[in-house]
Enzyme design. Structure first.
Site, short mmCIF file in Angstrom:
data_model
loop_
_atom_site.label_atom_id
_atom_site.label_comp_id
_atom_site.label_asym_id
_atom_site.label_seq_id
_atom_site.Cartn_x
_atom_site.Cartn_y
_atom_site.Cartn_z
N THR A 596 68.25 -13.60 -41.53
CA THR A 596 69.08 -13.29 -42.69
C THR A 596 69.57 -11.84 -42.66
O THR A 596 70.47 -11.48 -43.42
CB THR A 596 68.35 -13.57 -44.01
OG1 THR A 596 67.11 -12.84 -44.04
CG2 THR A 596 68.06 -15.05 -44.17
N ASP A 597 69.00 -11.02 -41.77
CA ASP A 597 69.53 -9.68 -41.58
C ASP A 597 70.85 -9.69 -40.82
O ASP A 597 71.53 -8.66 -40.75
CB ASP A 597 68.53 -8.81 -40.82
CG ASP A 597 67.36 -8.37 -41.68
OD1 ASP A 597 67.33 -8.71 -42.87
OD2 ASP A 597 66.45 -7.70 -41.15
N TYR A 598 71.20 -10.82 -40.21
CA TYR A 598 72.48 -10.92 -39.50
C TYR A 598 73.51 -11.72 -40.28
O TYR A 598 74.71 -11.52 -40.10
CB TYR A 598 72.34 -11.59 -38.12
CG TYR A 598 71.01 -11.47 -37.45
CD1 TYR A 598 70.37 -10.24 -37.35
CD2 TYR A 598 70.39 -12.57 -36.88
CE1 TYR A 598 69.14 -10.13 -36.72
CE2 TYR A 598 69.17 -12.46 -36.24
CZ TYR A 598 68.54 -11.25 -36.16
OH TYR A 598 67.34 -11.15 -35.55
#
Length: 824
Positions: A596-598
C-alpha cells in the site's frame, strides 16, 4: 476541487481508473466510447445474473462498474468523419483528454496530440500505454500480466518453487491510471502559468516498477538481488517471513530488525514468551542488531528459522481477531490477512463513512477528508451512449477561463512560456515551497514527485529516531547504514534535508517557522504526533492561513484504527491484497513488501495537486486527511464488488489464471529460475501460439474450449518455453503477434533497452556516494522538464542552508539552536 475542468476519457480497461480519480476530485468526465460501448464493459469478473436481468447491474462488468462511476457516456465512431469532427469539437471545449490506444492509433485517425492541440492549444492530452510512446518496445503486444512481468514486480511475488505471480485483480494498468491522473493535474498546474497544454506520456511498465520497493535498483547499488519467498522477503540467504497461520486464516507480521523496527519485534517476542512458545534467551536477543548478526554469520540462519517457528507456534493457537487485539494493545507490527468480504465489514471504514452504496453494490468511496472542498460521492457507471444528446449541448459555447486567476494567463492562451519551440524552461511546480515531515516510503514518494516537478522540498528528520526507510534495503554494496540505503536515496532525491529534535521547544519553533514559510506541509506520522508537537493543522493555519496540509497515514486521522502505526505490508494485509495473491492450494503470499506504500501515493498526489489548484483559484487553503488504506482499496474494487454481490463465490487466489484469456500464465524458460509471461490475448494470438508450440491441432479452439482444457494447453506451452531462453521465447511470441515478456528482476531491468531509451535511470550526485542512480518520474511531459537534481540528503546536510537562506536566521541564532541541541 477540480469542478471547473472538463475531461474527455477515451480509455478502455487500461486507463479508465485515471478518469475515475479525476471525477472523484470533482472534474466533469465524459467517457467517449465506440458504438456498442468500450471493451471495458466486457472485462471480467461480472456481476451475478444475466445481462438485462433483474437489477441494473446484473451480468455487467465489475471493473467497468467500479472505475466508471461518476462519468457521463457518449458513443462516437472515430472511424467516420462525423465522429472525428464531433470529438474535435468537444476537445475544443475540454481541458484534458485521456486515451489508452496504442502508440500512433489516434494519430492515424487525425486525432493525435498535435492535431487536437491545433484545435485547442490549452488541451492536456494524456496517453497511457504498456511501454510508453517511444522506444524499442513501444509497439509490443502486451496485457496487464506481461507488463507486470516487465516491471520487476512479478519476480518478487510468489513461492520460490513455483512460477512468479500476478494478483487476481490485475494491477499494472491501475498503477498507470493513477499516475496518469496525477500527471494530468500537474500539467494543468503548468498550464495556469503558460496557457498551454502538453502531451503526457505514461508507461505502465514504469508505473508498475514502483511496486518493486526500489529493488529495481539492486544491480546499480551493487546489492544482492531480491527474490520471491512466499509471504516474505529474501535478501541473499536471509529469508524474512511475513505471513503466519492463525486459527481462522493468516496474519502478516513485520518480523524484521534494526533501530526502527527492532523494538516492535522485542514486544512481539515478549508475547511469544508469555504464551510459552519461546524461552527467555530467545526473547532477550538483540532485535535491533539481529539483522547485522545474521549478515555477519554471528547468528546462524538456522536460529532465525527457529525464532520464526516460535512465532508461528503462537499464531496458530489464536484467531486473527485475538492476535490483532494484542497488536493494538502492545503496539505490535501485526495485522490480519483480510478477505474482500472482511474488508467490507471493517469497523474502521464504516466509522469514516467510506463506502458508496450504488445500485445495490458497495463501492470504495473517497480516500481523503478535505476540510474545504470534499471529494465527490459518485453515482453509477453510465450506460453506453447514455448522454449522447446532453453533453454536446452542455459543452457548447465559448471556452471558459477555467484556470485563470488574477495573476494567471487565460487557459487557452497561445503564448508559450519560456522557449521558442513551445517547451517550458520552468518545471511545473517551480516556486512551490514544501515542508516534508514524511516517514518511511508512502509519504516520501509523494514529496519526491513534488521535488521532481520543481518544488523546493525541505525534509525534516530526527538524527536520533532514524527514519525507517534509512534501514530499508537495497543498501549500497550490501552494507547497511543510515546513509547507505539506495531505497532512501530513491524516495528522497531532490530534497533538502534538516534535522530537528522536536522534543525541544526551540526546535518546534523552527519547525513552525518552516510551516509559515511553506505553501504545503505534508506529514506521515500517527495522528497524535503532530498535535503533541504543536504542529497540527490548526496551529499551522494560525501562522499560515493559506497553507495546504496533507496528513497521510495508514487509516486516516479518525476511527478505531487511527492510531495503528504500521507499514504497507500490514496495510496490504488489512485491505485484502494478501488474500488475492497466491495459489489455491497454498497459503497466501501477498504482493511484495509494503504494497500500500506503492498504491496510495499517486492518489495522495492527485488530491494534493487538486487542492493547490483550488487554492490558486480561490485563495483558500485546506487540510487533507488522507488514508493510505482507503486509497489502496480502489486497486481491488472489482474483488470487493464481487464479494458484495456474491458473498458465497468471492474472488480468490488463482495463480496466474484469468477468466478472459487462455493461456494466461508464466512459463519456465531455459536457465535457473527464468520465466516468461505469455498471454493469448485473442483468437489470432492463440492460433499463433499453438503454431509456435507445435500444436497446430489446437489452433482452432475457442476461448471456452481453451478454458476447459487450461492445464493441457499450459503444459504444451511450457514444453515449448522450457527449451528456450526467456528472451528468445519473448521475441518469437512478439513476432507472431502474441503478448509476451520475460520476467525481469533487477539485472534484466538494468539492461532493458526500453527503460534506457526512455531515461528511466537518472544519475544524481550524492554527498557521500558520488554519482548514484535513481528512478525518473513515471511519466513524461512533452514541454516541461521533470526529475531530481540531487541525491537524497544526508542527515542534517542542509540545515544551515535552509535556516539561513530560506528562513533568514542569523548565524548567531543558528549557533544558539545548535548549543541547545535542537539539531539532535
Amino acid at each position: 476541487m477540480l469542478s471547473p475542468y472538463r475531461v474527455l476519457d477515451l480509455t478502455d480497461e487500461r486507463g479508465h481508473f485515471a478518469g475515475f480519480i479525476l471525477a472523484m476530485l470533482g472534474a466533469d468526465v465524459v467517457a467517449v466510447e465506440p458504438p456498442g460501448g468500450s471493451s471495458a464493459r466486457r472485462a471480467a469478473p461480472f456481476a451475478p445474473g444475466a445481462p438485462g436481468g433483474s437489477g441494473r447491474t446484473a451480468g455487467r462488468s465489475l471493473p467497468h462498474l467500479a472505475f466508471n462511476r461518476g462519468k457521463r457516456s457518449i458513443e462516437l465512431d472515430l472511424g467516420s468523419p462525423a465522429g472525428r469532427d464531433a470529438l474535435l469539437s468537444l476537445a475544443g471545449d475540454a481541458d484534458v483528454l485521456i486515451e489508452s490506444g496504442g502508440p500512433g492509433e489516434l494519430a492515424a485517425l487525425g486525432l493525435g496530440a498535435e492535431q487536437v492541440a491545433a484545435a485547442n492549444p490549452g488541451l492536456v492530452v494524456v496517453s497511457i500505454s504498456p511501454f510508453g510512446l517511444t522506444g524499442p518496445k513501444a509497439g509490443w503486444h502486451a496485457t496487464d500480466l506481461t507488463v507486470w512481468a516487465a516491471s520487476g514486480a512479478m519476480a518478487l511475488c510468489g513461492d520460490d518453487d513455483r512460477a512468479p505471480l500476478g494478483l487476481t485483480v490485475p494491477q499494472a494498468f491501475l498503477h498507470a491510471g493513477a499516475q496518469a491522473a496525477t500527471a494530468a493535474v500537474l500539467a494543468l498546474a503548468e498550464r495556469a502559468r503558460s496557457g498551454l497544454g502538453q502531451h503526457v506520456d505514461v508507461a505502465a511498465q514504469s508505473a508498475a516498477m514502483q511496486a518493486t520497493q526500489s529493488a529495481a535498483l539492486n544491480s546499480f547499488a551493487r546489492a544482492s538481488l531480491a527474490s520471491r519467498s512466499g509471504g516474505g522477503m529474501r535478501a541473499g540467504d536471509i529469508l524474512l517471513r511475513f505471513v503466519y497461520p492463525a486459527l481462522d486464516g493468516h496474519v502478516s507480521i513485520t518480523h524484521v530488525f534494526g533501530s526502527a523496527v527492532g523494538p516492535a519485534t522485542r514486544r512481539l517476542m515478549d508475547l511469544v514468551h508469555e504464551a510459552g512458545c519461546c524461552d527467555a534467551a530467545t526473547r532477550d536477543k538483540d532485535w535491533v542488531a539481529y539483522g547485522m548478526q545474521l549478515s555477519d554469520c554471528s547468528e546462524p540462519l538456522s536460529e532465525l528459522d527457529r525464532v520464526q517457528s516460535c512465532v508461528a507456534a503462537l499464531t496458530t493457537t489464536r484467531t486473527k481477531a485475538d492476535l490483532f487485539a494484542d497488536a493494538l494493545r502492545r503496539r505490535l507490527l501485526l495485522a490480519p490477512v483480510a478477505t474482500p468480504g472482511e474488508v467490507l465489514l471493517s469497523e474502521q471504514l464504516a466509522s469514516r463513512d467510506y463506502w458508496d452504496d450504488v445500485d445495490g453494490l458497495r463501492h470504495p468511496g473517497p480516500w481523503a477528508k478535505a476540510s474545504a472542498v470534499p471529494l465527490r460521492r459518485l453515482g453509477p457507471a453510465p450506460e453506453a451512449g447514455q448522454h449522447n444528446d446532453s453533453v454536446a449541448a452542455a459543452w457548447a459555447g465559448a471556452r471558459r477561463a477555467t484556470t485563470a486567476g488574477s495573476a494567471s494567463p487565460p487557459p487557452h492562451s497561445t503564448a508559450a512560456a519560456g522557449r521558442a519551440d513551445g517547451s517550458s524552461a520552468a518545471q511545473p511546480l517551480a516556486g512551490l515551497k514544501v515542508v516534508d515531515f514524511m516517514w518511511a516510503v508512502a509519504g516520501p514518494t509523494v514529496s519526491r514527485l513534488l521535488a521532481d516537478a520543481g518544488a523546493t522540498v525541505v525534509r525534516v528528520e530526527s538524527a536520533t529516531k532514524i527514519d525507517a526507510a534509512r534501514a530499508f534495503a537495497p543498501f549500497f554494496d550490501d552494507e547497511a547504514g543510515a546513509e547507505r540505503s539506495a531505497l532512501f536515496n530513491n524516495m528522497n532525491a531532490g530534497k533538502l534535508g534538516v534535522t530537528l529534535d522536536l522534543s525541544r521547544a526551540e526546535a518546534r519553533a523552527v519547525a513552525l517557522d518552516l510551516c509559515a514559510w511553506a505553501d504545503v506541509v505534508c506529514e506521515a506520522y500517527s495522528p497524535r504526533a503532530m498535535r503533541a508537537w504543536g504542529l497540527d493543522y490548526e496551529a499551522v493555519r494560525a501562522r499560515n492561513p493559506g497553507v495546504v496540509m496533507l496528513s497521510t497515514c495508514l487509516f486516516g486521522q479518525t476511527g478505531p484504527l487511527a492510531q495503528f502505526a504500521g507499514y504497507g505490508n500490514l496495510g496490504a494485509a488489512l485491505t485484502g491484497f494478501y488474500s488475492l495473491a497466491g495459489w489455491p492450494d497454498r497459503d497466501p503470499v501477498g504482493p511484495y513488501g509494503a504494497y500500500t506504500d506503492y498504491t496510495s501515493p499517486s492518489l495522495a498526489l492527485a488530491t494534493l495537486l487538486a487542492a493547490l489548484d483550488h487554492r490558486r483559484r480561490s485563495g483558500q487553503g485546506q487540510y487533507l486527511d488522507f488514508s493510505q488504506a482507503e486509497a489502496s482499496i480502489h486497486f481491488l474494487s472489482p474483488a470487493l464488488l464481487a464479494a458484495g454481490a456474491a458473498p458465497d463465490a468471492p474472488l480468490a487466489p488463482c495463480g496466474n489464471h484469468h477468466a478472459r484469456y487462455c493461456p494466461h500464465g508464466v512459463f519456465p524458460s531455459l536457465g535457473e529460475d527464468r520465466w516468461v509471461a505469455i498471454v493469448a490475448q485473442d483468437q489470432a494470438a492463440w492460433a499463433a501460439l499453438a503454431e509456435l508450440a507445435g500444436r497446430r491441432d489446437l489452433a482452432e479452439l475457442a476461448l471456452d474450449e481453451r478454458l476447459a482444457r487450461r492445464e493441457e494447453l499450459e503444459a504444451a506451452v511450457s514444453t515449448w518455453t522450457v527449451e528456450r531462453a526467456p528472451g528468445e521465447a519473448e521475441r518469437l511470441c512478439q513476432e507472431a503477434g502474441v503478448a509476451a515478456h520475460q520476467v525481469q528482476n533487477a539485472r534484466e531491468l538494468a539492461a532493458d533497452p526500453q527503460l534506457t531509451e526512455r531515461g528511466h535511470w537518472v544519475s544524481v550526485a550524492h554527498s557521500l556516494h558520488g554519482d548514484t542512480l535513481v528512478e525518473a518520474p513515471r511519466f513524461r511531459l512533452s514541454r516541461s522538464p521533470m526529475g531530481p537534481t540531487r541525491g537524497a540528503p544526508t542527515l542534517g546536510e542542509h540545515t544551515f542552508e535552509v535556516l539561513s537562506g530560506l528562513l533568514g536566521y542569523s548565524e548567531d541564532r543558528i549557533g544558539e539552536l545548535a548549543a541547545a541541541e535542537c539539531f539532535d
